[in-house]
Design a protein around this motif. Structure first.
Motif, mmCIF file in Angstrom:
data_model
loop_
_atom_site.group_PDB
_atom_site.id
_atom_site.type_symbol
_atom_site.label_atom_id
_atom_site.label_comp_id
_atom_site.label_asym_id
_atom_site.label_seq_id
_atom_site.Cartn_x
_atom_site.Cartn_y
_atom_site.Cartn_z
ATOM 1 N N THR A 15 -7.896 -5.821 6.502
ATOM 2 C CA THR A 15 -6.736 -6.647 6.857
ATOM 3 C C THR A 15 -7.134 -8.116 6.946
ATOM 4 N N ASN B 193 8.420 -2.891 8.119
ATOM 5 C CA ASN B 193 8.884 -4.180 8.671
ATOM 6 C C ASN B 193 10.249 -4.621 8.152
ATOM 7 N N GLN C 85 10.135 2.093 2.056
ATOM 8 C CA GLN C 85 9.023 1.376 1.436
ATOM 9 C C GLN C 85 9.423 0.820 0.075
ATOM 10 N N PHE D 153 3.927 -3.780 4.082
ATOM 11 C CA PHE D 153 3.200 -3.329 5.270
ATOM 12 C C PHE D 153 3.291 -1.809 5.420
ATOM 13 N N GLN D 154 2.440 -1.287 6.285
ATOM 14 C CA GLN D 154 2.439 0.153 6.538
ATOM 15 C C GLN D 154 3.758 0.611 7.170
ATOM 16 N N ALA E 110 -0.523 -5.590 -0.252
ATOM 17 C CA ALA E 110 0.033 -4.424 0.440
ATOM 18 C C ALA E 110 -1.032 -3.859 1.380
ATOM 19 N N ASP E 111 -0.724 -3.854 2.680
ATOM 20 C CA ASP E 111 -1.706 -3.378 3.673
ATOM 21 C C ASP E 111 -1.345 -1.958 4.107
ATOM 22 N N GLU E 112 -2.055 -0.989 3.568
ATOM 23 C CA GLU E 112 -1.834 0.437 3.830
ATOM 24 C C GLU E 112 -0.367 0.845 3.631
ATOM 25 N N PRO E 113 0.196 0.554 2.453
ATOM 26 C CA PRO E 113 1.625 0.817 2.232
ATOM 27 C C PRO E 113 1.976 2.300 2.214
ATOM 28 N N GLN F 192 -5.378 -11.190 4.944
ATOM 29 C CA GLN F 192 -4.819 -12.340 5.655
ATOM 30 C C GLN F 192 -5.419 -13.664 5.181
ATOM 31 N N PHE G 53 4.563 -9.533 0.479
ATOM 32 C CA PHE G 53 3.838 -8.641 1.400
ATOM 33 C C PHE G 53 4.501 -7.277 1.508
#
Ligand code: ADP
Ligand code: MG
Length: 221
Positions: free
Chosen positions: A45, A93, A148, A89-90, A165-168, A49, A87
Motif C-alpha cells: 500500500t 468506497n 467493484q 479499493f478493497q 488497485a489496492d486488493e480489489p 500511495q 483508484f
C-alpha cells in the motif's frame, strides 16, 4: 510511465521509525498490467500511495507520466492525480447515498464537467460493464462484484493513464474476483491504461503480465 529511484519510506512513530520501503527501484512501462504481491505489512500500500502522490518518500525520486512528483505543490498534485490516476479499493468506497450512475460520475464533478455530460459518460461505462440496468441502484442494492465493477467504471471515467488497485478482489469470492481481474485486464488491453494491482492472492497474479514481489519493504528481484 512510472519510475522509482532509490526510494525509501520511513514512517515516524513516537520513538522509533518504521522502514516501510527500502531502496526501491522500479520502472513500469506504459500499458503494463502488473501485480504487486507480498505478505501483509511488506509495503504494498505504501508503494501505491507513493505512485499516487499521497505520500512523499523519505528519500529518493518518484516520476509518474513524465512528472517528478516532488516538483508539484498541493494544488498541482491533486489536479495531476485527478487527471492521471484512477483508484480502486478493497472495500469499493462507494458513497451509499448516491446511485451507481452518480458514483461513476463523481470524479467528473471535481473536474468541473456539467451534469448532463457527467451522466452521459457514466452511463456509457455502466453499459459497457454490463450494469446499465443497475444505474439507479444504491450501493447496498448491488452485489459485491457489481459494486467493484461500478468502482472500476468510476476509476475510468476521467480517462486516467494509470489505474492503481489496492486488493480489489480481497472482498470478493473467486468467481467475482476473476471477473474483476478480467475486466481490469481488458481495460488495460483496449485502452492502453497502465494497471497496477496489489494482491496477496496467488490466483490473481496469473492475470498479470509481470509480478512485482515485495518482502519487508524490499523488491524481490
Ligand atoms: P501492506 O500494504 O503490504 O500490507 P503497508 O504499506 O500498509 O503494507 O505497510 C508497510 C509497513 O509500514 C507496515 O509495517 C506498517 O505497519 C507500516 N505502516 C503503514 N502505514 C503506516 C503509518 N501511517 N504509520 C506508521 N507505520 C505505518
Ligand atoms: Mg495494504
Amino acid at each position: 510511465m512510472i519510475r522509482l529511484e532509490h526510494v525509501n519510506v520511513t514512517y515516524r512513530l513516537k520513538r522509533e521509525g518504521v522502514e516501510a520501503l527500502r531502496d526501491v527501484n522500479l520502472t513500469v512501462n506504459e500499458g503494463a498490467f502488473h501485480a504487486i504481491t507480498g505478505p501483509s505489512g511488506s509495503g504494498k500500500t505504501t508503494l501505491i500511495q507513493l505512485i499516487a502522490g499521497l505520500l512523499t518518500p523519505t528519500s529518493g525520486r518518484v516520476e509518474v507520466a513524465g512528472h517528478a512528483l516532488h516538483e508539484f505543490d498541493d494544488t498541482e498534485m491533486s489536479r495531476f492525480r485527478n487527471q492521471t490516476i484512477g483508484f480502486i479499493f478493497q472495500f469499493f468506497n462507494l458513497p451509499g447515498y448516491y446511485t451507481a450512475l452518480e458514483n461513476v460520475a463523481l470524479p467528473l464533478v471535481f473536474a468541473g464537467v456539467e451534469e448532463q455530460e457527467r451522466h452521459r459518460r457514466a452511463a456509457v461505462l455502466l453499459e459497457e460493464f454490463g450494469l446499465a440496468d443497475r444505474a439507479r441502484h444504491k450501493p447496498d442494492q448491488l452485489s459485491g462484484g457489481e459494486e467493484q465493477r461500478v468502482a472500476i467504471a468510476r476509476a475510468l471515467v476521467s480517462e486516467p493513464k494509470i489505474i492503481l488497485a489496492d486488493e480489489p478482489t480481497g472482498n470478493l469470492d473467486l468467481e467475482n474476483g476473476a471477473r474483476v481481474m478480467d475486466l481490469l485486464k481488458e481495460v488495460s488491453r483496449s485502452r492502453g491504461v497502465t494497471v497496477l494491482v496489489v494482491t496477496h492472492d496467488e490466483k490473481v497474479t496469473k492475470f498479470a503480465d509481470a509480478v512485482i514481489r515485495i518482502e519487508k519493504g524490499e523488491l524481490v528481484p
